[in-house]
Every structure is written in C-alpha cells, then in structure tokens.
Design a protein around this motif. Structure first.
Motif, PDB file in Angstrom:
ATOM      1  N   LEU A  49      32.893  39.280  77.042  1.00  0.00           N
ATOM      2  CA  LEU A  49      34.433  39.697  76.157  1.00  0.00           C
ATOM      3  C   LEU A  49      35.004  39.356  77.407  1.00  0.00           C
ATOM      4  N   ARG A  50      35.706  39.285  77.654  1.00  0.00           N
ATOM      5  CA  ARG A  50      36.116  38.514  79.012  1.00  0.00           C
ATOM      6  C   ARG A  50      35.715  37.321  78.906  1.00  0.00           C
ATOM      7  N   ASP A  51      35.434  35.828  78.239  1.00  0.00           N
ATOM      8  CA  ASP A  51      35.803  35.153  78.257  1.00  0.00           C
ATOM      9  C   ASP A  51      35.945  34.851  76.789  1.00  0.00           C
ATOM     10  N   LEU A  52      36.419  35.986  76.233  1.00  0.00           N
ATOM     11  CA  LEU A  52      37.297  35.430  74.864  1.00  0.00           C
ATOM     12  C   LEU A  52      38.540  36.101  75.279  1.00  0.00           C
ATOM     13  N   GLY A  53      38.602  36.627  76.342  1.00  0.00           N
ATOM     14  CA  GLY A  53      40.056  37.116  76.011  1.00  0.00           C
ATOM     15  C   GLY A  53      40.111  38.816  76.543  1.00  0.00           C
ATOM     16  N   VAL A  84      48.985  48.948  61.076  1.00  0.00           N
ATOM     17  CA  VAL A  84      48.296  47.161  62.033  1.00  0.00           C
ATOM     18  C   VAL A  84      47.649  46.524  61.358  1.00  0.00           C
ATOM     19  N   GLU A  85      47.477  45.682  61.921  1.00  0.00           N
ATOM     20  CA  GLU A  85      46.154  44.494  60.445  1.00  0.00           C
ATOM     21  C   GLU A  85      46.196  43.009  61.703  1.00  0.00           C
ATOM     22  N   ALA A  86      44.956  42.806  61.626  1.00  0.00           N
ATOM     23  CA  ALA A  86      44.572  41.507  61.684  1.00  0.00           C
ATOM     24  C   ALA A  86      45.619  39.902  61.559  1.00  0.00           C
ATOM     25  N   THR A  87      45.696  39.183  62.458  1.00  0.00           N
ATOM     26  CA  THR A  87      46.373  38.356  61.432  1.00  0.00           C
ATOM     27  C   THR A  87      45.664  36.893  61.837  1.00  0.00           C
ATOM     28  N   GLU A  88      46.070  35.998  60.797  1.00  0.00           N
ATOM     29  CA  GLU A  88      44.905  35.016  60.566  1.00  0.00           C
ATOM     30  C   GLU A  88      44.824  34.146  62.178  1.00  0.00           C
ATOM     31  N   ALA A  89      45.025  34.802  62.686  1.00  0.00           N
ATOM     32  CA  ALA A  89      45.097  33.988  64.347  1.00  0.00           C
ATOM     33  C   ALA A  89      43.666  34.475  64.910  1.00  0.00           C
ATOM     34  N   SER A  90      43.576  35.456  64.371  1.00  0.00           N
ATOM     35  CA  SER A  90      42.334  36.383  64.676  1.00  0.00           C
ATOM     36  C   SER A  90      40.653  36.201  64.190  1.00  0.00           C
ATOM     37  N   CYS A  91      41.001  35.393  62.915  1.00  0.00           N
ATOM     38  CA  CYS A  91      39.934  34.635  61.934  1.00  0.00           C
ATOM     39  C   CYS A  91      38.940  34.096  63.318  1.00  0.00           C
ATOM     40  N   GLY A  92      39.221  33.402  64.479  1.00  0.00           N
ATOM     41  CA  GLY A  92      38.629  32.782  64.919  1.00  0.00           C
ATOM     42  C   GLY A  92      37.911  33.554  65.763  1.00  0.00           C
ATOM     43  N   LEU A  93      39.105  34.368  66.674  1.00  0.00           N
ATOM     44  CA  LEU A  93      38.045  35.230  67.090  1.00  0.00           C
ATOM     45  C   LEU A  93      36.993  36.450  66.705  1.00  0.00           C
ATOM     46  N   LEU A  94      36.899  36.138  64.843  1.00  0.00           N
ATOM     47  CA  LEU A  94      35.600  37.404  64.916  1.00  0.00           C
ATOM     48  C   LEU A  94      33.757  36.380  65.306  1.00  0.00           C
ATOM     49  N   MET A  95      34.738  35.642  64.978  1.00  0.00           N
ATOM     50  CA  MET A  95      33.371  34.916  64.633  1.00  0.00           C
ATOM     51  C   MET A  95      32.978  34.625  66.315  1.00  0.00           C
ATOM     52  N   ALA A  96      33.484  34.501  67.321  1.00  0.00           N
ATOM     53  CA  ALA A  96      33.158  34.794  68.637  1.00  0.00           C
ATOM     54  C   ALA A  96      33.033  35.729  69.095  1.00  0.00           C
ATOM     55  N   VAL A  97      33.572  37.301  68.605  1.00  0.00           N
ATOM     56  CA  VAL A  97      32.801  38.514  68.752  1.00  0.00           C
ATOM     57  C   VAL A  97      31.873  38.834  68.168  1.00  0.00           C
ATOM     58  N   ARG A  98      31.526  38.105  67.505  1.00  0.00           N
ATOM     59  CA  ARG A  98      30.235  38.162  66.506  1.00  0.00           C
ATOM     60  C   ARG A  98      29.306  37.526  67.347  1.00  0.00           C
ATOM     61  N   GLY A  99      29.611  36.010  67.590  1.00  0.00           N
ATOM     62  CA  GLY A  99      28.303  35.344  68.644  1.00  0.00           C
ATOM     63  C   GLY A  99      28.130  36.656  70.282  1.00  0.00           C
ATOM     64  N   ALA A 100      28.917  37.694  70.563  1.00  0.00           N
ATOM     65  CA  ALA A 100      28.728  37.989  71.649  1.00  0.00           C
ATOM     66  C   ALA A 100      28.616  39.012  71.792  1.00  0.00           C
ATOM     67  N   TRP A 101      28.851  39.843  70.449  1.00  0.00           N
ATOM     68  CA  TRP A 101      27.291  40.555  70.399  1.00  0.00           C
ATOM     69  C   TRP A 101      26.555  40.562  70.444  1.00  0.00           C
ATOM     70  N   GLY A 102      26.079  39.639  69.800  1.00  0.00           N
ATOM     71  CA  GLY A 102      24.486  38.919  69.203  1.00  0.00           C
ATOM     72  C   GLY A 102      23.473  38.254  71.041  1.00  0.00           C
ATOM     73  N   GLU A 103      24.530  37.402  71.385  1.00  0.00           N
ATOM     74  CA  GLU A 103      24.085  37.758  72.920  1.00  0.00           C
ATOM     75  C   GLU A 103      23.932  39.170  73.065  1.00  0.00           C
ATOM     76  N   LEU A 104      25.111  39.915  73.400  1.00  0.00           N
ATOM     77  CA  LEU A 104      24.462  41.283  74.282  1.00  0.00           C
ATOM     78  C   LEU A 104      23.359  42.192  73.482  1.00  0.00           C
TER      79      LEU A 104
END
Length: 181
Positions: A47-51, A112-132
């Motif tokens: 997650l640190r790699d994703l900020g 509270v809501e996720a921003t459109e800017a967080s959409c890229g983060l969604l895919m990165a988090v999915r990838g990180a959880w897949g790697e985990l």
C-alpha cells in the motif's frame, strides 16, 4: 566446506519468533496473531507504493462499493475509532481520493465519497490485494487454499458471534454500541 555450511541459505531468511510459554494453552490464537501481524506488514509495504497507509484501503473499498455515506456510517462500517477514521479521511482528502460535504438531509452530518480521481487507485488497490493474496498463499495448492478459506470463515463466524454476545452484554454501557458483523 562442511555439510552444515552447504545447507545454510545464501540470503538471510526472516526469523519467526519462538512460541512463548504463556501461550501454551492457545497455540492457534498465537499463530493467527502472528500471521495477522505479518500479513499487515506485507499489506503495508504494498500500500505504501500506492501512497496509502494500512486501513485506508478499507475505507476506500467501502466508499467505492457504497457511494456517498455519512461519516458516522463509515465509522461503524469499518469498526474503527472515530478519531482514527477522521485522520484517515483527512489524509485521503488531502491526496484527492475522497471528498466530504454536508449531508443535505442533515447539515450537521457529513457525507463522504470517493472522488473520480480515486478510480485509478481502485485498480491499483485491486492489484495490490491480488499480489498480497499471491504472497500469502504461496506454497499452498488449490485444495489447501479452499480449505484455509473455509476454516477461516468458520473462525470468523465464531469470533463474530462471541463479539456480538459481548456487545449485547455491554449494551447498557453508554460507550458501547451494537456490533455489526
């Protein structure tokens, strides 16, 4: 070269702590605790790699799935202390991943809501959880993975039932609320 020297690994391996005598009546609980700690460390590294800091991804996952929610509902959903969630939201807001706004139905509450800017983060988090997942289950075959998932679900169910009973017993306390599993 001696036989012992030939068997030593060329790179250091992480040392796992010996089981302390105080946990002799709870070896499974101790093992779960150690695995959870190591899993959180591995997740934190990814997650640190994703900020992100550990735990922030759970807030984001909830927001991606639920859309805008009251901050109080988010706190209940993730089961963390309100001050911890507030700090997480401040960091996520500063990084542009969430936005908070007054609830039109109750101006005292915040949505509270996720921003459109967080959409890229969604895919990165999915990838990180897949790697985990890959790192966590490395060395287990498909049957063992399925059995581990089945057993962990049973353990979680038992713990959730126990926590719900404890919360019911504490319902009269002004600082305790119902537990939702």
């Amino acid at each position: 070269m001696t036989a012992e020297a030939a068997q030593e690994p060329s790179t250091p391996t992480p040392q796992c702590a010996a089981v302390p005598g105080a946990v002799l009546d709870g070896p499974v609980s101790h093992a779960i605790s150690r695995v959870a700690r190591l899993h959180r460390i591995a997740a934190g590294r990814l997650l640190r790699d994703l900020g992100l800091h550990p735990g922030q991804e759970f807030l984001m996952m909830h927001l991606w799935d639920s859309g805008a929610v009251r901050q109080s509902e988010l706190i209940k959903a993730v089961g963390l202390d309100p001050s911890t969630v507030t700090k997480m939201l401040q960091r996520l807001e500063q990084s542009g991943h969430v936005r908070r706004r007054p609830d039109p139905a109750d101006r005292r509450a915040s949505l509270v809501e996720a921003t459109e800017a967080s959409c890229g983060l969604l895919m990165a988090v999915r990838g990180a959880w897949g790697e985990l997942e890959r790192q966590t289950l490395e060395g287990l075959d498909a049957t063992e993975r399925a059995e581990l998932a089945r057993l962990l679900a049973k353990v979680e169910g038992s713990l959730c039932t126990s926590a719900a009973r404890a919360a019911e017993a504490d319902c009269d306390s002004p600082h305790q609320g119902p537990l939702h599993c």
